[in-house]
Design a protein around this motif. Structure first.
Motif, short mmCIF file in Angstrom:
data_model
loop_
_atom_site.label_atom_id
_atom_site.label_comp_id
_atom_site.label_asym_id
_atom_site.label_seq_id
_atom_site.Cartn_x
_atom_site.Cartn_y
_atom_site.Cartn_z
N GLY A 168 8.35 43.36 51.36
CA GLY A 168 6.96 43.71 51.14
C GLY A 168 6.08 43.19 52.28
N TYR A 169 4.79 43.17 52.03
CA TYR A 169 3.83 42.80 53.08
C TYR A 169 4.03 41.34 53.50
CZ TYR A 169 1.71 47.05 51.20
OH TYR A 169 1.49 48.33 50.75
N VAL B 275 7.95 50.66 48.86
CA VAL B 275 7.53 49.26 48.81
C VAL B 275 6.92 48.89 47.46
CG1 VAL B 275 6.26 47.38 49.94
CG2 VAL B 275 7.16 49.27 51.31
N LEU B 276 5.77 49.48 47.14
CA LEU B 276 5.07 49.16 45.90
C LEU B 276 4.82 50.43 45.12
CD1 LEU B 276 2.22 46.89 47.33
CD2 LEU B 276 4.29 46.10 46.17
N ARG B 277 4.61 50.29 43.83
CA ARG B 277 4.10 51.44 43.07
C ARG B 277 2.89 50.97 42.26
NH1 ARG B 277 9.53 52.17 40.04
NH2 ARG B 277 9.86 49.99 39.55
N PRO C 74 1.76 36.26 41.37
CA PRO C 74 0.69 36.18 42.37
C PRO C 74 1.04 36.86 43.69
CG PRO C 74 1.01 34.06 41.31
CD PRO C 74 2.14 34.95 40.85
N GLU C 75 2.30 36.81 44.10
CA GLU C 75 2.68 37.41 45.38
C GLU C 75 2.59 38.94 45.30
OE1 GLU C 75 6.12 35.53 46.96
OE2 GLU C 75 6.17 36.79 48.75
N LEU C 76 3.18 39.49 44.25
CA LEU C 76 3.14 40.94 44.07
C LEU C 76 1.69 41.41 43.83
CD1 LEU C 76 5.37 43.11 44.04
CD2 LEU C 76 5.35 42.95 41.54
N LEU D 65 12.07 44.44 44.40
CA LEU D 65 10.90 43.68 44.85
C LEU D 65 10.07 43.23 43.65
CD1 LEU D 65 9.15 42.68 47.27
CD2 LEU D 65 7.90 44.82 47.11
N GLU D 66 9.87 44.12 42.71
CA GLU D 66 9.09 43.76 41.51
C GLU D 66 9.76 42.64 40.72
OE1 GLU D 66 8.24 47.19 39.11
OE2 GLU D 66 6.94 48.07 40.64
#
Lengths: 480, 480
Positions: B199-200, A477-479, A454-456, A447-448
């Motif tokens: 992601g979101y 999902v995120l870190r 801008p999206e992340l 994902l990263e």
């Protein structure tokens, strides 16, 4: 961006407080009972945890989350634990507490005039399908793990499945959700309205956020009229383009009747026939490319067998269709569906395989199938591309099974190269690396790498705004 | 929650910089040209502004937003300016800059295999419908203002309309959006995938957020097969329950064929017949309750006239249907639809009216119609309840027209009481005060009053995270 990680372990005091909130049935600290909840179906990781909470009500969960949040203890919500991306299991630290929704498994309300059902997060999909069907309705979400997967998990991952081409993902079936926020407060969003534009669509933010912004505790879902007629065909098609063309033929005749349109490669079918019991080749010759087409309609006078025969006849004349069989009995239907549904299990048994969950625009599915299969064979000579999936949604599991004459370890050593190979092609085709399984722990790096700044950044801003200490399903999902 | 409002006015320096970014066609400071953009269709407020930007590309808009954002100048995005809730106009301060998307009106791509179209925000809905239809497809969004309303505005308000019962709101037609964020950065989210869980779901957050989180500059939208057959009927039904029962009859026969299912009260029809030119009573007697039913299907063999006749016959036998006429020509079709579409205009001409945009669960529509009409008549004797709307979505415009023997001013003085009256009933029926028109400036107070703490708090947290200085469409949806 400022992110403060304040993880604390469970202290005896916190455990006492949780016990008071949840009662003895609601708090589990026995490691034997915990074991099945520490690993995922694919056994990619092995986690640890001191405790699992099993709240019986939203009020209990709200109080428990307030307690854990105040103490800085990270929480991992878990439904049926059927994630393909290690999305519902704790990490190795032993600091994360599992929150099982299994006891919140009531159907709160069903309304057949409104065509809605309100179900708690722990309701198993198959049970919900049955409740709908007993009421004379149809709940369309359907996937291989439906005997274990729960409504909360299905919504928090926006699950897909076999009927997406007609009914959409879990998101499209959802009218409202009830959510326990990271601070323990509750959003009572169980509205069952077809139209409601009152500020930001928070329900759509929680759906697909994999428990990282809050815990879905109940949902109001759409029901549909039950099908009064069905038709199922298993078809050998000339090539990848023919598979797409056949989909287009059906779409142009009656797009509302296409309930499933599934692709299977010859290799994938061969693996099913080799490794799975009680299956048989349905056609006179083994096809190189096959599709399984399910038509369904609720209108009493629908002649779907007639439609199936007519369109297949057209495709035969056009040279797209090579052979086909139409199911004549319920047993025959089940046998044909089994050929498709046993693909994951057959690949598991065939040795090591590299799996993925990619999607491309529907028009580009043939190109994806061709390019990726060819690239796979060049990258690992003797390897067996066994793609299958939902051609009508552009979602193909572009899997690769190890060569018969190579060790599993040697093949696994190439898995990063294989994933890069399919991802490069998918990216070139404007596709996605995560179509219906989500991100979980497995795809955080991807994902990263894929999403531009801008999206992340926007996702991270939302995460920090709602869960400033990253306590909800951390590592997924995120870190920070 | 910390909120810093740092509004600044446009300085000559900023105007120079904007001129350099946008060119002379892209920057408008002539008050004559600005006038039509300062007020809304309903003329509820009268705003002011020193300048309107008309960027031609996303890059220009991005640069302009960076400039304005850096300078602390608030921005009001504007499409066709057809908001019913003053959602797209600047306030009275003169400090807000209008950002018109009118020059960003290109169709970037259309793909009839994929059944998708990518359109810029300024494309007028009617033009998009035509582009789709010229390509042999159908874009379902359809509403009274389609000759002016633009794709950006329709998505940012998640517009509804006449075909929602079959195809959903604007949200359900959207696969991806391109957005200029409050800081001027761009999210390139124009993915045209049926399944994408990475992601979101930011696209679903921007849809319906009314320009307060960023500016939608383009969208990828779903297309559908064009209808090959239609049938339209105008029916007099016995009462409110009969209207719902008729909907249920059609739903159980073929839910996919119901494209529109519209309710009209006898009073509403009487106002149309009195105040609109070139309309005629379609039945032998004026009905107390009427429905307009449009059936459509893409399958070549669909016999929708037959279906219409069959189901209406059933309803007649059951005593639900009193009379009906089925359109026989295109002209006849248009005449019947005109009776429904001229409801807002007729009410405008009939004097002062109190309008709303409420929804309830579909099953509760008859109760809403009965209770609200009765309460209106008690509250303002002689007033004329003239509800109409989308019965299949539960979305009724529960409007009330002033008594003929009362002054407009005296009636307007009661408007708050009238709104409270309908809102109390809607709330009791688990409904919404904003079904398809959004919040805009008009309903900010109502949103605050209706949504419980955690829900409103969560919205505010998201707003502050993405737009910390509240520069995007200030005064709409939320306030600090």
């Amino acid at each position: 961006m400022e992110t403060r990680l304040l993880y604390n372990s469970l202290t005896p005091d916190i455990l006492n407080e949780l016990g008071a909130i949840l009662g003895s049935r609601g708090l589990c600290t026995d490691q034997n009972d915990l074991t099945p909840h520490l690993s995922d179906w694919r056994r990619l990781y092995k986690g640890a945890s001191l405790a699992m909470l099993r709240p019986a009500t939203t009020a209990e969960l709200s109080a428990a989350v307030k307690c854990l949040s105040g103490a800085g203890v990270p929480m991992v919500p878990q439904g049926g634990n059927t994630s393909m991306v290690a999305g519902a299991m704790p990490d190795e630290s032993g600091q994360q507490v599992i929150i099982s929704l299994s006891r919140m498994n009531r159907i709160r309300e069903i309304d057949t005039v409104d065509m809605t059902v309100t179900a708690e997060a722990g309701v198993i999909l198959q049970n919900l399908q049955k409740v709908a069907s007993d009421a004379g309705c149809f709940f369309p979400l359907s996937l291989a793990s439906e005997g274990s997967a729960t409504i909360g998990g299905l919504l928090s991952t926006n699950a897909g499945g076999n009927n997406t081409v007609r009914y959409g993902n879990a998101r499209e079936l959802m009218l409202g959700v009830e959510v326990v926020l990271p601070d323990g407060n509750v959003i009572n969003g169980l509205r069952r309205l077809r139209k409601d534009n009152t500020g930001y669509a928070l329900r759509h933010l929680f759906v697909g956020s994999e428990g990282t912004l809050g815990i879905i505790t109940a949902a109001t879902l759409r029901l549909f009229p039950a099908a009064r007629s069905n038709a199922l065909a298993f078809c050998a098609v000339a090539d990848e383009d023919a598979a797409l063309n056949l989909f287009r033929r059906f779409r142009s005749h009656d797009e509302t009747a296409i309930r499933s349109f599934e692709y299977m490669s010859g290799q994938g079918l061969a693996l099913v026939l080799k490794h799975i019991e009680n299956v048989a080749q349905p056609l006179s010759a083994a096809p190189d490319h096959a599709v399984l087409i399910e038509l369904a309609a609720s209108r009493p006078e629908a002649d779907l067998s007639g439609l199936m025969e007519r369109v297949l006849e057209e495709a035969l004349t056009a040279g797209e269709l090579e052979d086909a069989v139409i199911a004549q009995t319920e047993g025959h239907r089940a046998a044909l569906w089994k050929l498709r549904e046993e693909h994951p299990e057959a690949q598991q048994r065939a040795g090591v395989s590299v799996r993925n969950d990619v999607s491309v625009p529907v028009a580009k599915v043939p190109e994806l199938l061709r390019r990726a299969s060819q690239a796979f064979r060049q990258l690992v000579p003797g390897s067996r591309p066994a793609p299958f999936g939902h051609i009508g949604d552009g979602n193909i599991h572009m899997n690769l099974v190890q060569p018969e004459d190579m060790s599993g370890e040697a093949f696994l050593a190439k898995s990063a190269d294989i994933m890069n190979c399919v991802h490069d092609i998918v990216r070139d085709l404007d596709g996605s690396f995560a179509a219906e399984h989500g991100i979980g722990r497995l795809k955080v790096n991807t994902l990263e790498a894929w999403r531009e700044g801008p999206e992340l950044d926007t996702m991270r801003k939302i995460k920090v705004a709602l869960d400033p200490h990253w306590l909800m399903n951390p590592g997924k999902v995120l870190r920070p």
